[in-house]
Design an enzyme around this catalytic site. Sequence first.
Site, PDB file in Angstrom:
ATOM      1  N   ASN A   8     -26.738  42.259 -57.437  1.00 18.15           N
ATOM      2  CA  ASN A   8     -27.093  41.358 -58.537  1.00 18.15           C
ATOM      3  C   ASN A   8     -28.544  41.567 -58.933  1.00 18.15           C
ATOM      4  OD1 ASN A   8     -24.675  39.975 -59.135  1.00 18.15           O
ATOM      5  ND2 ASN A   8     -24.899  38.780 -57.258  1.00 18.15           N
ATOM      6  N   ASN A   9     -29.130  42.657 -58.428  1.00 15.07           N
ATOM      7  CA  ASN A   9     -30.521  42.981 -58.739  1.00 15.07           C
ATOM      8  C   ASN A   9     -30.567  43.597 -60.145  1.00 15.07           C
ATOM      9  OD1 ASN A   9     -32.954  44.467 -59.015  1.00 15.07           O
ATOM     10  ND2 ASN A   9     -33.210  44.515 -56.794  1.00 15.07           N
ATOM     11  N   LYS A  12     -32.221  47.065 -60.603  1.00 17.22           N
ATOM     12  CA  LYS A  12     -31.402  48.204 -60.166  1.00 17.22           C
ATOM     13  C   LYS A  12     -30.312  48.503 -61.185  1.00 17.22           C
ATOM     14  CE  LYS A  12     -31.768  47.701 -55.100  1.00 17.22           C
ATOM     15  NZ  LYS A  12     -30.974  47.484 -53.878  1.00 17.22           N
ATOM     16  N   ASP A  68     -27.941  51.338 -50.223  1.00 22.73           N
ATOM     17  CA  ASP A  68     -28.727  50.772 -49.130  1.00 22.73           C
ATOM     18  C   ASP A  68     -29.953  51.654 -48.958  1.00 22.73           C
ATOM     19  OD1 ASP A  68     -28.761  48.535 -47.399  1.00 22.73           O
ATOM     20  OD2 ASP A  68     -28.502  49.857 -45.692  1.00 22.73           O
ATOM     21  N   PHE A 148     -41.848  46.547 -55.890  1.00 24.78           N
ATOM     22  CA  PHE A 148     -41.387  45.494 -54.986  1.00 24.78           C
ATOM     23  C   PHE A 148     -41.344  46.065 -53.574  1.00 24.78           C
ATOM     24  CE2 PHE A 148     -37.028  46.845 -53.989  1.00 24.78           C
ATOM     25  CZ  PHE A 148     -36.863  47.857 -54.915  1.00 24.78           C
ATOM     26  N   TYR A 150     -41.971  47.467 -50.098  1.00 17.49           N
ATOM     27  CA  TYR A 150     -43.113  48.101 -49.435  1.00 17.49           C
ATOM     28  C   TYR A 150     -43.977  48.931 -50.394  1.00 17.49           C
ATOM     29  CZ  TYR A 150     -40.526  46.964 -45.125  1.00 17.49           C
ATOM     30  OH  TYR A 150     -39.872  46.309 -44.119  1.00 17.49           O
ATOM     31  N   ARG A 177     -34.438  56.147 -54.716  1.00 24.09           N
ATOM     32  CA  ARG A 177     -33.295  55.598 -55.446  1.00 24.09           C
ATOM     33  C   ARG A 177     -33.073  56.354 -56.740  1.00 24.09           C
ATOM     34  NH1 ARG A 177     -34.063  50.949 -54.179  1.00 24.09           N
ATOM     35  NH2 ARG A 177     -35.686  50.743 -55.718  1.00 24.09           N
TER      36      ARG A 177
HETATM   37  P1  IMP Z   1     -32.229  47.302 -50.185  1.00 28.95           P
HETATM   38  O1  IMP Z   1     -31.300  48.199 -49.430  1.00 28.95           O
HETATM   39  O2  IMP Z   1     -32.451  47.731 -51.598  1.00 28.95           O
HETATM   40  O3  IMP Z   1     -31.855  45.857 -50.057  1.00 28.95           O
HETATM   41  O4  IMP Z   1     -33.665  47.426 -49.515  1.00 28.95           O
HETATM   42  C1  IMP Z   1     -33.913  47.253 -48.128  1.00 28.95           C
HETATM   43  C2  IMP Z   1     -35.404  47.047 -47.891  1.00 28.95           C
HETATM   44  O5  IMP Z   1     -36.155  48.140 -48.385  1.00 28.95           O
HETATM   45  C3  IMP Z   1     -36.004  45.794 -48.572  1.00 28.95           C
HETATM   46  O6  IMP Z   1     -37.021  45.293 -47.756  1.00 28.95           O
HETATM   47  C4  IMP Z   1     -36.603  46.333 -49.836  1.00 28.95           C
HETATM   48  O7  IMP Z   1     -37.681  45.545 -50.264  1.00 28.95           O
HETATM   49  C5  IMP Z   1     -37.073  47.710 -49.380  1.00 28.95           C
HETATM   50  N1  IMP Z   1     -37.021  48.631 -50.512  1.00 28.95           N
HETATM   51  C6  IMP Z   1     -35.903  49.098 -51.134  1.00 28.95           C
HETATM   52  N2  IMP Z   1     -36.235  49.915 -52.140  1.00 28.95           N
HETATM   53  C7  IMP Z   1     -37.597  49.936 -52.181  1.00 28.95           C
HETATM   54  C8  IMP Z   1     -38.528  50.595 -53.037  1.00 28.95           C
HETATM   55  O8  IMP Z   1     -38.194  51.300 -53.990  1.00 28.95           O
HETATM   56  N3  IMP Z   1     -39.827  50.390 -52.752  1.00 28.95           N
HETATM   57  C9  IMP Z   1     -40.252  49.606 -51.720  1.00 28.95           C
HETATM   58  N4  IMP Z   1     -39.436  48.968 -50.912  1.00 28.95           N
HETATM   59  C10 IMP Z   1     -38.103  49.129 -51.138  1.00 28.95           C
END
Ligand code: IMP
Length: 189
Positions: A8-9, A12, A68, A148, A150, A177
């Site tokens: 729901n992001n 993305k 992920d 967002f 890191y 990504r």
């Molecule tokens: P998710 O799999 O997108 O939920 O991300 C898992 C973790 O990695 C979360 O703490 C996100 O904030 C971090 N994260 C995911 N993509 C990025 C990015 O592009 N930059 C910085 N942190 C990220």
Amino acid sequence: MKICFATNNTKKIAEVKAALGPDFDIVSLEAIGCREELPETGNTLEANAFQKARYVKDHYGVDCFADDTGLEVDALAGAPGVYSGRFAGEPRSDERNISLLLEKMKGQTNRAARFKTVIALILDGKEYAFVGEAQGEILQERIGTGGFGYDPVFRPRGFEKTFAELSMEEKNAISHRGKAVKALADFLK
Ligand code: IMP
């Protein structure tokens, strides 16, 4: 072609729509009526991505893909990796995650790290995985206000700026990504 992106992001979803173009109707979890939290109990990024994609396929009957992402830091033996989102515990907080990372990296001279994204796709009953990586290093302190997660402490290799100092377009062109989404888009097209 209608495909659900198991998130729901809105950032993305916008990124994926831009990469895929108008021939694809990308819908969010909310749009298919899925409001529950998706299971994410695997030990690897790939396991978690497939767990989410299979859940949507099994419960809602639509073709779908899920992503992920994890940050792997060499000096921390690959941590936080698959636990990046909840590195500093629940409730999830980017601020606390970064603080813990900087604390653990104090005095470390090897600052090499990489972001890795796995996208799991279920299409016509078959499963496919797409991977993207971005190499870089962990800074000593936060720099920049964009992005967002890191982003403020990650400087991609070959750049003078952190991910948090790049525009969305600049980041997407070189990010984990962005690369995984491009591989997915090349396949679907
Ligand atoms: P998710 O799999 O997108 O939920 O991300 C898992 C973790 O990695 C979360 O703490 C996100 O904030 C971090 N994260 C995911 N993509 C990025 C990015 O592009 N930059 C910085 N942190 C990220």
